[in-house]
Design an enzyme around this catalytic site. Structure first.
Site, PDB file in Angstrom:
ATOM      1  N   GLU A   1     -14.203  53.900  23.552  1.00 48.32           N
ATOM      2  CA  GLU A   1     -14.993  52.819  22.974  1.00 48.32           C
ATOM      3  C   GLU A   1     -16.461  52.980  23.352  1.00 48.32           C
ATOM      4  O   GLU A   1     -16.790  53.502  24.408  1.00 48.32           O
ATOM      5  CB  GLU A   1     -14.456  51.472  23.454  1.00 48.32           C
TER       6      GLU A   1
ATOM      7  N   CYS B   1     -23.993  51.536  25.151  1.00 46.96           N
ATOM      8  CA  CYS B   1     -23.159  51.731  26.333  1.00 46.96           C
ATOM      9  C   CYS B   1     -22.122  52.805  26.000  1.00 46.96           C
ATOM     10  O   CYS B   1     -21.305  52.620  25.108  1.00 46.96           O
ATOM     11  CB  CYS B   1     -22.493  50.399  26.680  1.00 46.96           C
TER      12      CYS B   1
ATOM     13  N   CYS C   1     -18.910  43.788  29.640  1.00 45.97           N
ATOM     14  CA  CYS C   1     -18.629  44.633  30.791  1.00 45.97           C
ATOM     15  C   CYS C   1     -17.215  44.510  31.297  1.00 45.97           C
ATOM     16  O   CYS C   1     -16.701  43.419  31.453  1.00 45.97           O
ATOM     17  CB  CYS C   1     -19.555  44.241  31.932  1.00 45.97           C
TER      18      CYS C   1
ATOM     19  N   CYS D   1      -9.903  55.695  32.903  1.00 49.62           N
ATOM     20  CA  CYS D   1     -10.634  55.786  34.165  1.00 49.62           C
ATOM     21  C   CYS D   1      -9.657  56.076  35.290  1.00 49.62           C
ATOM     22  O   CYS D   1      -8.542  55.581  35.286  1.00 49.62           O
ATOM     23  CB  CYS D   1     -11.382  54.480  34.449  1.00 49.62           C
TER      24      CYS D   1
ATOM     25  N   CYS E   1     -10.498  49.439  39.548  1.00 46.51           N
ATOM     26  CA  CYS E   1     -11.222  48.247  39.987  1.00 46.51           C
ATOM     27  C   CYS E   1     -10.460  47.026  39.466  1.00 46.51           C
ATOM     28  O   CYS E   1     -10.145  46.963  38.277  1.00 46.51           O
ATOM     29  CB  CYS E   1     -12.656  48.274  39.473  1.00 46.51           C
TER      30      CYS E   1
ATOM     31  N   CYS F   1     -11.478  44.982  36.344  1.00 40.81           N
ATOM     32  CA  CYS F   1     -11.918  45.736  35.168  1.00 40.81           C
ATOM     33  C   CYS F   1     -10.753  46.069  34.254  1.00 40.81           C
ATOM     34  O   CYS F   1      -9.766  46.661  34.680  1.00 40.81           O
ATOM     35  CB  CYS F   1     -12.615  47.014  35.625  1.00 40.81           C
TER      36      CYS F   1
HETATM   37  S1  SF4 Z   1     -15.372  49.322  36.766  1.00 43.40           S
HETATM   38 FE1  SF4 Z   1     -13.679  49.970  35.394  1.00 43.40          FE
HETATM   39  S2  SF4 Z   1     -14.464  51.757  34.269  1.00 43.40           S
HETATM   40 FE2  SF4 Z   1     -15.834  51.413  36.046  1.00 43.40          FE
HETATM   41  S3  SF4 Z   1     -15.010  52.721  37.698  1.00 43.40           S
HETATM   42 FE3  SF4 Z   1     -14.019  50.702  37.961  1.00 43.40          FE
HETATM   43  S4  SF4 Z   1     -12.111  50.831  36.770  1.00 43.40           S
HETATM   44 FE4  SF4 Z   1     -13.403  52.551  36.112  1.00 43.40          FE
END
Ligand code: SF4
Length: 437
Positions: free
Chosen positions: A144, A157, A403, A164, A168, A171
């Site tokens: 995306e 962006c 975000c 990933c 996190c 996220c």
């Molecule tokens: S914020 Fe989301 S995209 Fe960024 S490093 Fe952490 S898990 Fe990965």
């Protein structure tokens, strides 16, 4: 992490979800790249879109362009591809007919496929982009990319990985497994797709009713590496892509307007600064290791003190080139006055900006956004200590483009749309074009 990706490079079909020794010791799970495409390979092997000058030179060599002509021919292609946005070799009027025919026989100027485009009521656009297949077992990785227009700038962006490796906890992207690193060409191609879509080439016009900067700025004036993935786990390709994006004879984006955001891959930060010379953003989100271990688990490998030491040593750091610290506001988790004061103490001596980000909810997340008064109070403490602390207005919330909300896979988009509807998270004002399945 490098070990993990290296293994994948040597064994492209290696299974996912192996856990590196370092991660095991650190106590968190890094998901492993299942397929690493050869750095810089044109997606699908035939498109010239996104290639570096050296890669274009190789491509021309392969179709028999003599060595003595290569520099001049690369310059011509570069101009047509990156300055004018050519989609067909036939447009390249200063390239001889015979060479154009040879180029068209061997290569294309194909962009990755836009699976869908969603436009938020605030003008934010989100594209689901399918990269060319890399082999018989690959149906094409989906990523995306989000465009955030303002009156005086347009920020794109971009993603650096498919999925990933990090997890996190706030996220949404982190809930998607890592498939692979993007090549530099695939990173640059996101900018090309965006410029095609919003008419950001000479002689092109934006789609009717599109929100683009109105003060004469370029439609895409800024790039942030804040989409899917951890850019500093794909540093080679990210740096190569930045070189293409900032080349003065092509896409001409200022390096000062390119920001790479890392969750804290400390060993790569110096290299980013010295080789790419871009702005740096840090996903900080917590001021105590215990909490950051949970929110941004790479903290178990490189803790806050190590991260901030690397920030202090970031090449080119000055008051004119501050590091941006991203801080997502999570209700009752990291938003107290004490947290704000500790943040100020930690950043002492670092030229910094602090971006407070109201948490963008996504279906299934366990956090809530801090109350508005709390965010203001937090911002006030930081501001009084001398730091700019803008509260970032959530953009594109209605299309999950804000975000931490990015996550591809058409299946998941469908499920998400259903959950959004069930939870009454507004989807009005959003429309989709393309063949969004
Ligand atoms: S914020 Fe989301 S995209 Fe960024 S490093 Fe952490 S898990 Fe990965």
């Amino acid at each position: 992490m490098a070990t993990v990706l290296d293994i994948a490079k040597h064994n492209p079909n290696a299974a996912t979800l192996a856990v590196s020794d370092a991660a095991r010791v650190a106590g968190f799970v890094e998901k492993k790249a299942e397929l690493n495409v050869v750095a810089g390979a044109a997606p699908g092997g035939a498109s010239l879109i996104g290639l570096t000058r050296d890669q274009l030179k190789d491509s021309l060599s392969q179709i028999g362009v003599p060595e003595r002509d290569l520099k001049m021919r690369v310059a011509q292609l570069w101009h047509w591809i990156y300055f004018r946005g050519a989609k067909d070799f036939a447009e390249m009027t200063n390239v001889g007919k015979e060479l154009r025919a040879r180029l068209a026989a061997a290569y294309t100027l194909a962009r990755p496929q836009v699976v869908s485009e969603q436009v938020s009521k605030d003008g934010t656009r989100k594209w689901l982009i399918r990269m060319a297949s890399t082999g018989p077992l690959d149906k094409g990785a989906e990523i995306e990319c989000v465009y955030i227009p303002e009156v005086d700038r347009g920020t794109l962006c971009v993603s650096s990985q498919v999925g990933c490796t990090l997890t996190c906890s706030f996220c949404h992207t982190g809930t998607q497994r890592l498939v692979r690193n993007l090549t530099s060409a695939e990173i640059v191609a996101q900018l090309i797709v965006a410029r095609d879509s919003i008419g950001d080439w000479p002689h092109a016009t934006p789609p009717e009713g599109a929100f683009v900067p109105t003060d004469g700025s370029r439609f895409v004036s800024n790039i942030v590496f804040m989409g899917m993935g951890e850019p500093l786990y794909n540093t080679d390709n990210v740096i190569a892509a930045i070189d293409v994006m900032s080349d003065g004879e092509g896409l001409t984006l200022s390096r000062r307007r390119i920001t790479v955001s890392t969750s804290g891959v400390v060993p790569q930060m110096e290299r980013l600064g010295s080789e790419a010379n871009t702005m740096l953003a840090i996903s900080l989100h917590a001021v105590r290791d215990e909490l950051r271990d949970e929110l941004v688990p790479i903290n178990r490998k490189y803790d806050i003190a190590q991260l901030l030491d690397a920030c202090r040593a970031y090449p080119g750091l000055s008051n004119a080139r501050r590091i941006t610290f991203e801080y997502v506001m999570l209700k009752g988790v990291n938003d107290s006055d004490a947290d704000a004061r500790q943040l100020v103490r930690l950043l002492k001596g670092i030229p910094a900006k602090i971006n407070l980000i109201p948490f963008n909810p996504w279906p299934g997340s366990k956090y809530e956004c801090s109350d508005w008064e709390r965010i203001e109070r937090f911002s006030e403490i930081v501001f009084r200590a001398g730091y700019a602390s803008p509260v970032r207005t959530p953009r594109g919330r209605d299309i999950l483009a804000a975000c931490g909300q990015l996550k591809s896979e058409t299946e998941k988009l469908r499920a998400r749309a259903r959950m959004m509807a069930e939870q009454g998270i507004g989807a009005e004002g959003v429309y989709a074009v393309g063949n969004g399945e």
